[in-house]
Scaffold this motif. Structure first.
Motif, PDB file in Angstrom:
ATOM      1  N   HIS A 146      32.994  36.243  45.962  1.00  0.00           N
ATOM      2  CA  HIS A 146      32.551  37.544  46.448  1.00  0.00           C
ATOM      3  C   HIS A 146      32.421  38.526  45.294  1.00  0.00           C
ATOM      4  O   HIS A 146      33.155  38.463  44.304  1.00  0.00           O
ATOM      5  CB  HIS A 146      33.528  38.092  47.487  1.00  0.00           C
ATOM      6  CG  HIS A 146      33.708  37.195  48.670  1.00  0.00           C
ATOM      7  ND1 HIS A 146      32.778  37.103  49.691  1.00  0.00           N
ATOM      8  CD2 HIS A 146      34.709  36.328  48.985  1.00  0.00           C
ATOM      9  CE1 HIS A 146      33.208  36.223  50.585  1.00  0.00           C
ATOM     10  NE2 HIS A 146      34.371  35.735  50.190  1.00  0.00           N
ATOM     11  N   SER A 147      31.490  39.438  45.454  1.00  0.00           N
ATOM     12  CA  SER A 147      31.258  40.482  44.467  1.00  0.00           C
ATOM     13  C   SER A 147      31.522  41.835  45.109  1.00  0.00           C
ATOM     14  O   SER A 147      31.044  42.119  46.212  1.00  0.00           O
ATOM     15  CB  SER A 147      29.809  40.417  43.956  1.00  0.00           C
ATOM     16  OG  SER A 147      29.530  41.505  43.109  1.00  0.00           O
ATOM     17  N   TYR A 148      32.330  42.659  44.418  1.00  0.00           N
ATOM     18  CA  TYR A 148      32.680  43.985  44.922  1.00  0.00           C
ATOM     19  C   TYR A 148      32.155  45.032  43.936  1.00  0.00           C
ATOM     20  O   TYR A 148      32.916  45.688  43.225  1.00  0.00           O
ATOM     21  CB  TYR A 148      34.199  44.109  45.084  1.00  0.00           C
ATOM     22  CG  TYR A 148      34.802  43.021  45.930  1.00  0.00           C
ATOM     23  CD1 TYR A 148      34.940  43.167  47.304  1.00  0.00           C
ATOM     24  CD2 TYR A 148      35.245  41.834  45.351  1.00  0.00           C
ATOM     25  CE1 TYR A 148      35.505  42.167  48.089  1.00  0.00           C
ATOM     26  CE2 TYR A 148      35.808  40.825  46.126  1.00  0.00           C
ATOM     27  CZ  TYR A 148      35.928  41.003  47.488  1.00  0.00           C
ATOM     28  OH  TYR A 148      36.488  39.998  48.254  1.00  0.00           O
ATOM     29  N   TRP A 204      29.772  30.050  36.978  1.00  0.00           N
ATOM     30  CA  TRP A 204      30.146  31.271  37.703  1.00  0.00           C
ATOM     31  C   TRP A 204      28.924  32.163  37.889  1.00  0.00           C
ATOM     32  O   TRP A 204      28.117  32.313  36.966  1.00  0.00           O
ATOM     33  CB  TRP A 204      31.224  32.018  36.938  1.00  0.00           C
ATOM     34  CG  TRP A 204      31.937  33.061  37.750  1.00  0.00           C
ATOM     35  CD1 TRP A 204      31.762  34.419  37.701  1.00  0.00           C
ATOM     36  CD2 TRP A 204      32.943  32.838  38.746  1.00  0.00           C
ATOM     37  NE1 TRP A 204      32.589  35.053  38.597  1.00  0.00           N
ATOM     38  CE2 TRP A 204      33.327  34.097  39.256  1.00  0.00           C
ATOM     39  CE3 TRP A 204      33.546  31.692  39.261  1.00  0.00           C
ATOM     40  CZ2 TRP A 204      34.298  34.243  40.235  1.00  0.00           C
ATOM     41  CZ3 TRP A 204      34.512  31.831  40.244  1.00  0.00           C
ATOM     42  CH2 TRP A 204      34.870  33.091  40.726  1.00  0.00           C
ATOM     43  N   PRO A 205      28.746  32.759  39.069  1.00  0.00           N
ATOM     44  CA  PRO A 205      27.576  33.625  39.295  1.00  0.00           C
ATOM     45  C   PRO A 205      27.558  34.812  38.327  1.00  0.00           C
ATOM     46  O   PRO A 205      28.585  35.197  37.768  1.00  0.00           O
ATOM     47  CB  PRO A 205      27.763  34.081  40.752  1.00  0.00           C
ATOM     48  CG  PRO A 205      28.700  33.096  41.360  1.00  0.00           C
ATOM     49  CD  PRO A 205      29.594  32.629  40.260  1.00  0.00           C
ATOM     50  N   GLN A 206      26.403  35.408  38.166  1.00  0.00           N
ATOM     51  CA  GLN A 206      26.242  36.553  37.274  1.00  0.00           C
ATOM     52  C   GLN A 206      26.717  37.824  37.992  1.00  0.00           C
ATOM     53  O   GLN A 206      25.934  38.704  38.359  1.00  0.00           O
ATOM     54  CB  GLN A 206      24.773  36.679  36.853  1.00  0.00           C
ATOM     55  CG  GLN A 206      24.268  35.524  36.018  1.00  0.00           C
ATOM     56  CD  GLN A 206      25.035  35.395  34.705  1.00  0.00           C
ATOM     57  OE1 GLN A 206      25.306  36.395  34.041  1.00  0.00           O
ATOM     58  NE2 GLN A 206      25.374  34.177  34.322  1.00  0.00           N
ATOM     59  N   ILE A 207      28.015  37.892  38.207  1.00  0.00           N
ATOM     60  CA  ILE A 207      28.628  39.051  38.844  1.00  0.00           C
ATOM     61  C   ILE A 207      29.798  39.504  37.990  1.00  0.00           C
ATOM     62  O   ILE A 207      30.323  38.757  37.164  1.00  0.00           O
ATOM     63  CB  ILE A 207      29.114  38.723  40.281  1.00  0.00           C
ATOM     64  CG1 ILE A 207      30.159  37.584  40.241  1.00  0.00           C
ATOM     65  CG2 ILE A 207      27.950  38.382  41.182  1.00  0.00           C
ATOM     66  CD1 ILE A 207      30.773  37.281  41.585  1.00  0.00           C
ATOM     67  N   ARG A 208      30.200  40.747  38.186  1.00  0.00           N
ATOM     68  CA  ARG A 208      31.343  41.261  37.454  1.00  0.00           C
ATOM     69  C   ARG A 208      32.624  40.836  38.158  1.00  0.00           C
ATOM     70  O   ARG A 208      32.854  41.175  39.317  1.00  0.00           O
ATOM     71  CB  ARG A 208      31.282  42.788  37.374  1.00  0.00           C
ATOM     72  CG  ARG A 208      32.434  43.377  36.550  1.00  0.00           C
ATOM     73  CD  ARG A 208      32.562  44.867  36.732  1.00  0.00           C
ATOM     74  NE  ARG A 208      33.772  45.352  36.067  1.00  0.00           N
ATOM     75  CZ  ARG A 208      34.304  46.545  36.281  1.00  0.00           C
ATOM     76  NH1 ARG A 208      33.728  47.379  37.148  1.00  0.00           N
ATOM     77  NH2 ARG A 208      35.398  46.921  35.641  1.00  0.00           N
TER      78      ARG A 208
END
Length: 337
Positions: free
Chosen positions: A218-220, A179-183
C-alpha cells in the motif's frame, strides 16, 4: 501522541489531543500528529530533542491510558493494587528507577515489585533453569536463568530485532527491483513499518532454496485512501537470516541514545535495595531529603554486553560463559524463545 490543532475552523476535521497504541501507528502521514517513541533500542529514548522529563511523561500517559481503557482500573482504585514491573535486561539501574517512580508516584499503585524479563519468561513457562532468548522489535537479548535467578555474566544484548528484518525485506526487494515505485519509509512513517511487518510475518521464513511470493503493498502518499499495488516478492527467506548473519541487516541511521545519565551504583534487582519515602522526596546520605533521583550520585555501572554477533553464536557464547559442564548441558537442552 498528537497535539490539537488550535487554529482549526469549523469546516476542518477535529483532532484528538492524544492517540495511543496500535491506532497511533496507523495514522496517515498527512495527519497533523507527532509520533513519540519513549523507548528505543532497549533504552529510554533520551536525546537533546526528547528530554528525560518528556520521555517519562509520555510513558506515564501510555500506561495510564492502558490501565483505564484496557484494564478498566480508574485512578481512585489504584491504591488497592500492587504492580509487578517487568523490565528488559537492557535497562540500566537509573532507567528502572525512573519507571518505578512512574508506577508509585504517578500511577499511584500501593506497592511495586521489579522482575527481570528473562526470569519472568522462564517462570511463565514453568521452568526454573533455562536459556531465555527474547527477540523484540529493536533488541534481541539472551540470558541464562538457574534455579530462578538470572546469571549476570551470561547476559548478551544484540542491537537488532523484528523491525530490522522488516527493513531488510524492503531493502532486498529494492535491490532486486521488485518493489513498486512508491515512497516507503519505515524509519519515519510508522504506517509503512506496520505494512512491512505484516508482509514479513506472512511471507518470510527460514528455509533452503529460492522462494518468491505475490503480495499487495500500500502507498500512503496523501490524505486520500491508500492505493494498492500487486507485486512479486523475491528472496523472501533472506531477511530472517539476518538474525544469524547481522551483516545482512540494514544499518540503523539513528545514533544510540546518550548513556551519560544512566550510570548508577544501585542494583535495582537486589533484594536489599530500599529507601524511605516522604511526600515524593527520598532520604539522602547527609540526613536531608532531595527530589526523587535528581541529585543521585553518579558511579560507573557494570558494563552491558552489546555484541554485534549472530543469534546462534550469542546463545552459544551465553551458555558457555557459565563455566560449568552440567549446567551447560541443562541450558542447551532448555532454550526458551
Amino acid at each position: 501522541e498528537g497535539e490539537v490543532n488550535e487554529g482549526s475552523s469549523v469546516s476542518e476535521p477535529k483532532y484528538r489531543e492524544s492517540i495511543f497504541g496500535e491506532e497511533a501507528l496507523r495514522i496517515s502521514p498527512a495527519e497533523p500528529y507527532c509520533l513519540c517513541r519513549p523507548i528505543r533500542r532497549g533504552h529510554l529514548n533520551v536525546s537533546l530533542h526528547y528530554p528525560l522529563q518528556q520521555v517519562i511523561e509520555d510513558i506515564h500517559a501510555i500506561w495510564d491510558w492502558a490501565l483505564i481503557e484496557k484494564l478498566h482500573i480508574p485512578h481512585n482504585e489504584r491504591h488497592m493494587y500492587a504492580a509487578i514491573l517487568v523490565v528488559p535486561e537492557t535497562f540500566d539501574n537509573r532507567e528502572i528507577k525512573e519507571l518505578l517512580s512512574v508506577v508509585l508516584r504517578d500511577l499511584c499503585f500501593s506497592t511495586a515489585v521489579v522482575h527481570q524479563e528473562g526470569v519472568a519468561a522462564a517462570f511463565g513457562n514453568g521452568l526454573s533453569t533455562a536459556c531465555v532468548v527474547n527477540v523484540g522489535a529493536q533488541v534481541t537479548s539472551v540470558l541464562c536463568v538457574e534455579d530462578g535467578a538470572a546469571l549476570p555474566t551470561t547476559q548478551i544484548s544484540l542491537r537488532y530485532g523484528g523491525e530490522d528484518i522488516s527493513r531488510c525485506l524492503l531493502w532486498t526487494q529494492r535491490h532486486h527491483k521488485t518493489w513498486p515505485q512508491i515512497r516507503t519509509d519505515p524509519l519515519t512513517r510508522a504506517i509503512d513499518l506496520l505494512m512491512l511487518n505484516s508482509l514479513k510475518e506472512s511471507h518470510c521464513f527460514i528455509r533452503e532454496g529460492e522462494f518468491e511470493a505475490v503480495a499487495t503493498v500500500h502507498s500512503y502518499e496523501n490524505a486520500s485512501a491508500p492505493s494498492s499495488h500487486h507485486t512479486r516478492l523475491t528472496a523472501v527467506n533472506v531477511p530472517p537470516m539476518g538474525l544469524f548473519y547481522p551483516n545482512l541487516l540494514v544499518p540503523d541511521i539513528y545514533p544510540q541514545p546518550p548513556r551519560t545519565w544512566f550510570s548508577d551504583n544501585e542494583d535495582m534487582l537486589e533484594d536489599t535495595w530500599d529507601v524511605s519515602r516522604q511526600e515524593g522526596y527520598f532520604a539522602g546520605g547527609g540526613g536531608g531529603f532531595f527530589p526523587m533521583w535528581d541529585t543521585y550520585p553518579i558511579f560507573q555501572s557494570k558494563p552491558k554486553r552489546q555484541d554485534s554477533i549472530g543469534l546462534a553464536e550469542a546463545i552459544t557464547k551465553s551458555i558457555l560463559s557459565t563455566g560449568r559442564g552440567e549446567l551447560q548441558r541443562k541450558l542447551f537442552c532448555s532454550i526458551q524463545l
